[in-house]
Design a protein around this motif. Structure first.
Motif, short mmCIF file in Angstrom:
data_model
loop_
_atom_site.label_atom_id
_atom_site.label_comp_id
_atom_site.label_asym_id
_atom_site.label_seq_id
_atom_site.Cartn_x
_atom_site.Cartn_y
_atom_site.Cartn_z
N GLY A 101 0.80 -1.09 0.22
CA GLY A 101 -0.16 0.22 0.11
C GLY A 101 0.70 1.31 0.17
O GLY A 101 1.96 1.09 0.35
N PRO A 102 0.16 2.31 -0.06
CA PRO A 102 0.82 3.78 -0.05
C PRO A 102 1.60 3.89 1.21
O PRO A 102 1.07 3.63 2.29
CB PRO A 102 -0.22 4.78 -0.28
N SER A 103 2.76 4.57 1.17
CA SER A 103 3.62 4.82 2.36
C SER A 103 2.86 5.82 3.45
O SER A 103 2.39 6.71 2.93
CB SER A 103 4.86 5.30 2.03
N VAL A 104 2.81 5.65 4.82
CA VAL A 104 2.44 6.46 5.71
C VAL A 104 3.60 7.49 5.97
O VAL A 104 3.27 8.38 6.77
CB VAL A 104 1.80 5.72 6.95
N HIS A 105 4.93 7.34 5.70
CA HIS A 105 6.00 8.08 6.12
C HIS A 105 6.41 8.96 4.87
O HIS A 105 7.25 9.93 5.20
CB HIS A 105 7.10 7.20 6.43
N TYR A 106 6.29 8.37 3.61
CA TYR A 106 6.58 9.35 2.69
C TYR A 106 5.37 9.53 1.59
O TYR A 106 4.85 8.50 1.01
CB TYR A 106 7.61 8.49 1.69
N THR A 107 4.74 10.72 2.07
CA THR A 107 3.33 10.95 1.56
C THR A 107 3.28 12.06 0.52
O THR A 107 2.22 12.26 0.03
CB THR A 107 2.46 11.63 2.66
N ALA A 108 4.35 12.13 -0.48
CA ALA A 108 4.20 13.03 -1.45
C ALA A 108 3.31 12.33 -2.55
O ALA A 108 3.56 11.04 -2.51
CB ALA A 108 5.67 13.08 -2.28
N ASP A 109 2.52 12.99 -3.11
CA ASP A 109 1.50 12.51 -4.24
C ASP A 109 2.39 12.33 -5.41
O ASP A 109 3.30 12.65 -5.62
CB ASP A 109 0.54 13.79 -4.46
N PRO A 110 1.80 11.08 -5.97
CA PRO A 110 2.39 10.58 -7.24
C PRO A 110 2.33 11.87 -8.22
O PRO A 110 1.37 12.68 -8.54
CB PRO A 110 1.57 9.53 -7.75
N ARG A 111 3.44 11.92 -8.95
CA ARG A 111 3.44 12.90 -10.12
C ARG A 111 4.33 12.29 -11.04
O ARG A 111 4.80 11.19 -11.19
CB ARG A 111 4.39 14.26 -9.40
N ARG A 112 3.98 12.94 -12.24
CA ARG A 112 4.80 12.39 -13.73
C ARG A 112 5.99 12.91 -13.70
O ARG A 112 6.44 14.03 -13.22
CB ARG A 112 4.12 13.04 -14.76
N ILE A 113 7.02 11.69 -13.99
CA ILE A 113 8.54 12.09 -14.07
C ILE A 113 8.77 11.44 -15.22
O ILE A 113 8.66 10.17 -15.49
CB ILE A 113 9.15 11.25 -12.80
N ASN A 114 9.44 12.25 -15.95
CA ASN A 114 10.01 11.98 -17.62
C ASN A 114 11.46 11.44 -17.24
O ASN A 114 12.33 12.49 -17.03
CB ASN A 114 9.91 12.92 -18.48
#
Length: 174
Positions: free
Chosen positions: A100-113
């Motif tokens: 599941g999603p991290s509860v410690h590293y909560t940055a929203d997913p973003r597009r990375i080229n």
């Protein structure tokens, strides 16, 4: 321990940015290109990215491990979201682990080229809590950089001692 890990990741990104070395910096969104013929070599698995894991950090039952993705193909690769992970046992069979999603590293997913030679990382975290039942230990991961992409086996430098929690958290690609 988590704060030192974050500082280490930030320092690595800053150093790479200053030296012009490959870094996991976000760039403007672009379409993903299919893997090239060179991306199909043994050193560069399909879809032209190579995923590795570090030894990780551990303290008082809390564990972290970084997955690093390096673009080894000759075109850009678009990442968005979190890596798609399945934890494997010593026979490379899937273990019953919820990712599941991290509860410690909560940055929203973003597009990375991710351009050729560049990279990105995701942080995996878990608790080695043992209560009742059998403890689960993973020795490898089956990872797809994004949902639906080809998977690759990532052999772990140290076993992933998940205890009896049955849970693994992952950050978005950073």
């Amino acid at each position: 321990m988590r704060a030192s890990r974050v500082l280490t990741l930030i320092a690595a990104l800053a150093t790479a940015a200053c030296t012009g070395a490959p870094a996991s910096e976000p760039t403007s969104p672009t379409a993903s290109a299919p893997a090239s013929a060179s991306a199909a070599s043994a050193d560069c698995p399909a879809p032209g990215v190579l995923i590795t894991a570090d030894r990780g950090d551990a303290a008082a039952g809390y564990r972290e491990m970084t997955l690093t993705l390096r673009r080894c193909g000759d075109t850009s690769y678009l990442l968005q979201g979190r890596p798609d992970i399945v934890v494997l046992d010593e026979r490379l069979q899937p273990l019953k682990v919820t990712v599941g999603p991290s509860v410690h590293y909560t940055a929203d997913p973003r597009r990375i080229n991710v351009r050729p030679g560049e990279g990105a990382m995701a942080v995996l975290s878990w608790h080695n809590t043992v209560t009742e039942g059998t403890a689960v230990t993973g020795v490898a991961l089956s990872v797809a950089p994004v949902q639906g992409a080809p998977r690759q086996i990532v052999n772990l430098p140290v076993p992933m001692d998940l205890g009896t929690t049955g849970r693994l958290d992952t950050s978005a690609w950073l």
